[in-house]
Design an enzyme around this catalytic site. Structure first.
Site, PDB file in Angstrom:
ATOM      1  N   THR A  13      -7.311   7.515   6.897  1.00 35.01           N
ATOM      2  CA  THR A  13      -6.011   7.680   6.255  1.00 35.01           C
ATOM      3  C   THR A  13      -5.569   6.370   5.610  1.00 35.01           C
ATOM      4  O   THR A  13      -5.930   5.279   6.065  1.00 35.01           O
ATOM      5  CB  THR A  13      -4.936   8.147   7.257  1.00 35.01           C
ATOM      6  OG1 THR A  13      -4.738   7.140   8.263  1.00 35.01           O
ATOM      7  CG2 THR A  13      -5.350   9.454   7.927  1.00 35.01           C
ATOM      8  N   GLY A  14      -4.797   6.484   4.531  1.00 35.31           N
ATOM      9  CA  GLY A  14      -4.316   5.286   3.847  1.00 35.31           C
ATOM     10  C   GLY A  14      -5.447   4.413   3.362  1.00 35.31           C
ATOM     11  O   GLY A  14      -5.423   3.192   3.552  1.00 35.31           O
ATOM     12  N   SER A  15      -6.451   5.023   2.712  1.00 33.23           N
ATOM     13  CA  SER A  15      -7.669   4.281   2.395  1.00 33.23           C
ATOM     14  C   SER A  15      -7.888   4.044   0.908  1.00 33.23           C
ATOM     15  O   SER A  15      -9.014   3.826   0.473  1.00 33.23           O
ATOM     16  CB  SER A  15      -8.883   5.018   2.977  1.00 33.23           C
ATOM     17  OG  SER A  15      -8.889   6.382   2.644  1.00 33.23           O
ATOM     18  N   THR A  16      -6.819   4.045   0.127  1.00 33.78           N
ATOM     19  CA  THR A  16      -6.979   3.786  -1.307  1.00 33.78           C
ATOM     20  C   THR A  16      -7.002   2.298  -1.628  1.00 33.78           C
ATOM     21  O   THR A  16      -7.340   1.909  -2.743  1.00 33.78           O
ATOM     22  CB  THR A  16      -5.857   4.464  -2.118  1.00 33.78           C
ATOM     23  OG1 THR A  16      -4.591   3.974  -1.661  1.00 33.78           O
ATOM     24  CG2 THR A  16      -5.905   5.985  -1.957  1.00 33.78           C
ATOM     25  N   GLY A  18      -6.802  -2.024   0.410  1.00 32.03           N
ATOM     26  CA  GLY A  18      -6.674  -2.850   1.601  1.00 32.03           C
ATOM     27  C   GLY A  18      -7.703  -2.579   2.677  1.00 32.03           C
ATOM     28  O   GLY A  18      -8.863  -2.266   2.400  1.00 32.03           O
ATOM     29  N   ILE A  19      -7.273  -2.686   3.939  1.00 32.01           N
ATOM     30  CA  ILE A  19      -8.168  -2.493   5.072  1.00 32.01           C
ATOM     31  C   ILE A  19      -8.741  -1.086   5.077  1.00 32.01           C
ATOM     32  O   ILE A  19      -9.928  -0.883   5.357  1.00 32.01           O
ATOM     33  CB  ILE A  19      -7.433  -2.794   6.391  1.00 32.01           C
ATOM     34  CG1 ILE A  19      -7.126  -4.293   6.497  1.00 32.01           C
ATOM     35  CG2 ILE A  19      -8.252  -2.341   7.594  1.00 32.01           C
ATOM     36  CD1 ILE A  19      -6.251  -4.671   7.687  1.00 32.01           C
ATOM     37  N   GLY A  20      -7.922  -0.100   4.760  1.00 29.00           N
ATOM     38  CA  GLY A  20      -8.394   1.277   4.749  1.00 29.00           C
ATOM     39  C   GLY A  20      -9.538   1.492   3.779  1.00 29.00           C
ATOM     40  O   GLY A  20     -10.523   2.176   4.093  1.00 29.00           O
ATOM     41  N   SER A 144      -2.318  -3.648  15.751  1.00 29.92           N
ATOM     42  CA  SER A 144      -2.150  -4.971  15.147  1.00 29.92           C
ATOM     43  C   SER A 144      -1.916  -5.990  16.244  1.00 29.92           C
ATOM     44  O   SER A 144      -1.456  -5.639  17.341  1.00 29.92           O
ATOM     45  CB  SER A 144      -0.958  -4.960  14.192  1.00 29.92           C
ATOM     46  OG  SER A 144      -0.584  -6.268  13.807  1.00 29.92           O
ATOM     47  N   TYR A 157       8.319  -2.771  13.241  1.00 24.59           N
ATOM     48  CA  TYR A 157       6.877  -2.677  12.979  1.00 24.59           C
ATOM     49  C   TYR A 157       6.085  -2.935  14.258  1.00 24.59           C
ATOM     50  O   TYR A 157       5.183  -2.176  14.620  1.00 24.59           O
ATOM     51  CB  TYR A 157       6.489  -3.680  11.900  1.00 24.59           C
ATOM     52  CG  TYR A 157       4.997  -3.831  11.692  1.00 24.59           C
ATOM     53  CD1 TYR A 157       4.264  -2.841  11.039  1.00 24.59           C
ATOM     54  CD2 TYR A 157       4.315  -4.964  12.147  1.00 24.59           C
ATOM     55  CE1 TYR A 157       2.895  -2.984  10.848  1.00 24.59           C
ATOM     56  CE2 TYR A 157       2.951  -5.113  11.951  1.00 24.59           C
ATOM     57  CZ  TYR A 157       2.237  -4.120  11.305  1.00 24.59           C
ATOM     58  OH  TYR A 157       0.883  -4.266  11.114  1.00 24.59           O
TER      59      TYR A 157
END
Length: 267
Positions: A13-16, A18-20, A144, A157
């Site tokens: 998820t959220g892989s467009t 950065g880390i993803g 994190s 966060y």
């Protein structure tokens, strides 16, 4: 060690970006079929094309994209409808941003909780039963170092990242003996596109490289860092790919740190 995930499917998820994105690329390189996820069709299409270009024609057919806002229950349902099963689930999506505790309204606490925590809860709850039936699976939560070292300027966060540690450990116990492992990954300061954008003005003014600027930022804000620099997204991805591998079968219920030694503990 050669990690081979041929025949496995991984959702990140959220892989467009950065880390993803780095995690998705790592899985492709290990032979897995990968589902790239983001909130918009445009971002997903761009990421899939970029990843296919980097992976080459032979690997391109193993890369698929699904646009769905998994920070909502409806978005999670859309993702599951498009991809009903997976062998590896990486709950990477998350938001962050500094804000003083006394200025954070209820709605912002709820927004961070829904995106950072409930996205992973909903997807793990849906995909894990299939893994149990197949007697193999990997569920990974991107926590994190801020889940242990709560930032004073991002308490909301840090709270969500601590929650992921609890969920990961508890779910690992719940899935004991099933062949499905559950782990949390704890990155520290990482030089992603978002961090580069944040530091760009400072970097241009100083005349230093982006890596040097990021290192100075780390030492100012995380002086306990042992590596004295920001990690790369690839370094974080390497830990995720390993934790998803057959070789990591005895690793479960763990909090795997890729924080450069920022958290000053030996356990």
């Amino acid at each position: 060690m050669h990690i081979d995930l041929t025949g496995k499917t991984a959702i990140v998820t959220g892989s467009t970006a950065g880390i993803g994105y780095a995690i998705a690329r790592g899985f492709v390189q290990a032979g897995a079929a990968v589902v790239v996820n983001g909130r918009t069709e445009a971002s997903v299409t761009h990421a899939v094309a970029r990843l296919a270009n980097e992976a080459g024609a032979l690997a391109g057919h193993r890369i698929h994209g699904i646009a769905a806002d998994v920070g909502t229950a409806e978005g999670c349902a859309e993702l599951v409808a498009a991809q009903p099963a997976t062998d590896i689930l990486v709950n990477n999506v998350g938001i962050y941003g500094p804000r003083d505790f006394f200025e954070i309204p209820d709605a912002e606490w709820t927004r961070f909780f829904e995106i950072n925590v409930m996205s992973g809860v909903r997807l793990a709850r849906t995909y894990a039963p299939g893994m149990i039936k197949r007697k193999w699976g990997r569920v990974l939560f991107l926590s994190s170092e801020s889940g242990l070292n709560i930032p004073a300027d991002m308490i909301h966060y840090g709270f969500t990242k601590t929650a992921l540690l609890s969920i990961s450990r508890g779910l690992a116990k719940r899935l004991a003996g099933t062949g499905v492992t559950v782990n949390a990954i704890l990155p520290g300061p990482t030089l992603t596109e978002g961090v580069e954008a944040m530091l760009k003005e400072e970097q241009q003014a100083s005349g230093r490289t982006m890596e040097e600027t990021a290192a100075a930022f780390v030492m100012q804000h995380r002086p306990s860092s042992i590596i004295h620099r920001a990690a790369t997204a690839e370094e974080v991805a390497n830990m995720v790919v390993y934790a998803a591998s057959v070789q990591a079968s005895a690793t479960t219920g763990a909090a795997l740190r890729v924080d450069g030694g920022v958290v000053d503990t030996i356990a």
